[in-house]
Motif scaffolding. Structure first.
Motif, PDB file in Angstrom:
ATOM      1  N   ALA A 169       0.812  -1.222   0.000  1.00 33.54           N
ATOM      2  CA  ALA A 169       0.000   0.000   0.000  1.00 33.54           C
ATOM      3  C   ALA A 169       0.843   1.269   0.000  1.00 33.54           C
ATOM      4  O   ALA A 169       0.367   2.334  -0.416  1.00 33.54           O
ATOM      5  CB  ALA A 169      -0.937  -0.001   1.205  1.00 33.54           C
ATOM      6  N   MET A 203      -3.371   0.969  -2.445  1.00 31.59           N
ATOM      7  CA  MET A 203      -4.089   1.264  -1.208  1.00 31.59           C
ATOM      8  C   MET A 203      -5.593   1.340  -1.445  1.00 31.59           C
ATOM      9  O   MET A 203      -6.378   0.726  -0.722  1.00 31.59           O
ATOM     10  CB  MET A 203      -3.575   2.557  -0.578  1.00 31.59           C
ATOM     11  CG  MET A 203      -4.260   2.875   0.752  1.00 31.59           C
ATOM     12  SD  MET A 203      -3.560   4.307   1.612  1.00 31.59           S
ATOM     13  CE  MET A 203      -1.973   3.658   2.126  1.00 31.59           C
ATOM     14  N   ILE A 225      -5.936  -4.456   6.123  1.00 33.09           N
ATOM     15  CA  ILE A 225      -6.072  -3.485   5.036  1.00 33.09           C
ATOM     16  C   ILE A 225      -7.280  -3.806   4.150  1.00 33.09           C
ATOM     17  O   ILE A 225      -7.839  -2.938   3.496  1.00 33.09           O
ATOM     18  CB  ILE A 225      -4.785  -3.407   4.188  1.00 33.09           C
ATOM     19  CG1 ILE A 225      -4.827  -2.144   3.310  1.00 33.09           C
ATOM     20  CG2 ILE A 225      -4.597  -4.668   3.344  1.00 33.09           C
ATOM     21  CD1 ILE A 225      -3.509  -1.814   2.663  1.00 33.09           C
TER      22      ILE A 225
END
Length: 565
Positions: free
Chosen positions: A255, A262, A287
């Motif tokens: 990311a 991301m 994430i």
């Protein structure tokens, strides 16, 4: 007939296995093997430190996707090898470490370099073996090779006492064994369920990890991505199996890399995670949205479900899985429908990718002095622009900057320390890469801190006429730790973080290599041109800005057990 000793059985078994190089540092306990390797088909590649020998074997195993052999002597030779084995475990590298030890007849007599080695290394390897009967040496070497490559590849340890190596062998009792595993398991029933999940997804991503590289599944991975038009990312040894220049590849799944990772990972509704590990690099799975469906495919059952609940876990070789999945997609003829379904999502990820790169442009093009480390990474990336160019990254912040920048066009052309994060891999990896690809350009970029660990491997490269180019991003500090301390404590602790300037390039020149110092960004490319043109082992010592904090340092200060309260 001349008598046959255990050491000859070792050499013969390794020759029969087709071993090209043994990465090693000599010692009395392994001389009985050395004497039968001399003038054989195997090259004894000697290093200045056992750690470097194992790192070279690790890189060789990773690039060739087959076992590599390192050999060390007893006691301190063995302990010096441990960091390399720990790294090989987390990089899935099939390294076979052969170590000598004191003879059975002198155990507990305080012989030279005596220590109990097996319990130390056993938790670090797939299997730890000791052969006490010389006639069984070929069997134990066969076990080591089979184990290293079965299931998820990884390191194996084989210990050979010196009196076993020197013992006369009764050849009538010797069994010469050679088994190679080729089975590629696939779960057909659960693979069909993947198609059902793909049908319902709007924002899917596929991440190809190291398992794609080790299974040699690059062609099948590309076919799958193109067949349904899914946004793809690569990770670990999987970097490059789908070129970063491919219109559906959005480069690294990290990311922190400028681009679309991301947004894509945080907004996905379906994740197809192939041959990777859900580690710190994915914030331990956090994430991804909790609501996203998660499919994990791995050759190792114990890897499935680490750090998050998996909706569909499939124990399979990734190549066999992708072949089966592609066949099912063809059978159902839904590729074009899925492409149309995913196109708005692909457009969203592409927009985020362009915006992310645009935000990083100021760092890549920065002209300030001292040189911005990301400008250095960009200059290296632009110069090493051939598909087969190989880059090795080493060092905390330096690896971060290079990982954020490197455009990888082909699998097996980018090596870094990966999950174990062990500094000192730069020179050994680069030397191994040049051995494998003598006609390719090989460049290592590393920090000044990591440079100190295996510095004398410059001498190894110089005396063996291995023309690699090493770029040092010299910030005169242990940059990642210095910066993370500044973020945590408000200041860095000088003792333990500040190194000062060192003329590494002059040290390399003294040993017979090429050295040059760079202080201005416009001088980086000419220095690289001169280094490669020299035809020597080269050091390009670049003064970079010590005040610039990398995203890796920010992560170190704020994630996991490193976070300060």
């Amino acid at each position: 007939m001349d008598k046959i000793i255990g050491g000859k059985l070792v050499a013969d078994a390794l020759i029969e296995r087709g071993v090209d190089y043994i990465f090693t540092l000599s010692g009395g306990h392994i001389t009985p093997i050395y004497q039968f390797l001399e003038n054989s088909k195997i090259t004894i590649f000697d290093t200045r430190h056992e750690q470097a020998a194992v790192f070279m074997a690790e890189a060789w195993a990773r690039m060739n996707r087959k076992p590599a052999v390192a050999m060390v002597t007893a006691g301190p030779g063995f302990t010096n090898a441990l960091s390399g084995i720990a790294s090989a475990r987390l990089s899935n590298a099939p390294v076979i470490l052969i170590a000598g030890c004191v003879g059975l007849e002198t155990a507990e007599k305080l012989d030279l370099q005596d220590m109990t080695q097996l319990p130390v290394i056993e938790p670090m390897v797939k299997k730890a073996l000791v052969c006490h009967i010389p006639e069984r040496i070929p069997e134990f070497i066969d076990i080591a090779f089979r184990t290293a490559m079965s299931g998820r590849p990884g390191p194996v340890y084989l210990e050979l006492p010196c009196d076993v190596l020197n013992a006369t062998v009764d050849m009538a009792k010797v069994k010469k064994m050679h088994t190679t595993l080729t089975t590629k398991p696939v779960d057909r029933e659960n693979t069909r369920k993947v198609v059902d999940l793909l049908k319902t997804a709007k924002n899917p991503v596929v991440i190809g990890g190291s398992g794609i590289w080790y299974a040699d599944a690059g062609r099948e991975f590309v076919e799958f991505v193109e067949k349904i038009g899914i946004p793809a990312f690569t990770a670990g040894a999987g970097r490059g199996v789908l070129s970063d220049l491919h219109p559906l590849c959005f480069e690294s799944s990290l990311a922190i890399r400028p681009g679309g990772a991301m947004l894509a990972l945080m907004s996905s509704d379906l994740v197809l995670f192939l041959g990777g590990r859900l580690s710190l690099f994915y914030i331990f799975g956090e994430i991804f949205p909790a609501s996203a469906k998660f499919i994990q495919v791995d050759i190792a059952p114990d890897e499935i479900g680490r750090n998050r609940t998996v909706d569909l876990g499939i124990v399979s070789d990734t190549k066999a899985f992708l072949k089966e999945l592609n066949s099912i997609l063809d059978e159902k003829a839904i590729g074009d429908k899925l492409k149309k379904q995913y196109q708005p999502w692909v457009d969203t990820v592409r927009k985020a990718d362009l915006e992310g790169k645009d935000q990083a442009k100021a760092m890549w093009e920065c002209n300030t002095l001292p040189i911005h480390p990301m400008r250095l990474a960009k200059e290296v990336n632009d110069f090493m622009n051939l598909e087969d160019d190989i880059i090795v990254a080493d060092g905390g912040d330096t690896s971060t900057w290079m990982g954020m920048t490197r455009t990888i066009k082909k699998g097996g052309t980018y090596l870094d320390y990966g999950l174990y994060g062990c500094l000192a891999v730069g020179l050994p990896y680069a030397i191994a890469a040049k051995l494998k690809h003598p006609d390719k350009r090989v460049l290592a970029i590393m920090g000044d801190g990591s440079t100190g660990f295996n510095f004398m491997e410059y001498h190894t490269a110089i005396r063996k006429k291995i023309a690699i180019v090493v770029v040092i991003g010299n910030d005169q500090a242990w940059g990642m730790i210095m910066h993370s301390q500044q973020l945590r404590l408000g200041h860095n602790i000088p003792n333990g973080t500040e190194l000062g300037w060192v003329d590494y390039h002059k040290m390399v020149e003294v040993m017979g290599g090429f050295g040059i110092c760079v202080e201005k960004p416009e001088d980086i490319r000419p220095a690289l041109e001169a280094a490669f043109a020299s035809g020597k082992t080269a050091c390009v010592n670049v003064k970079v800005d010590p005040s610039v904090i990398s995203p890796g340092s920010v992560a170190l200060a704020n994630l996991g057990g490193y976070k300060c309260n």
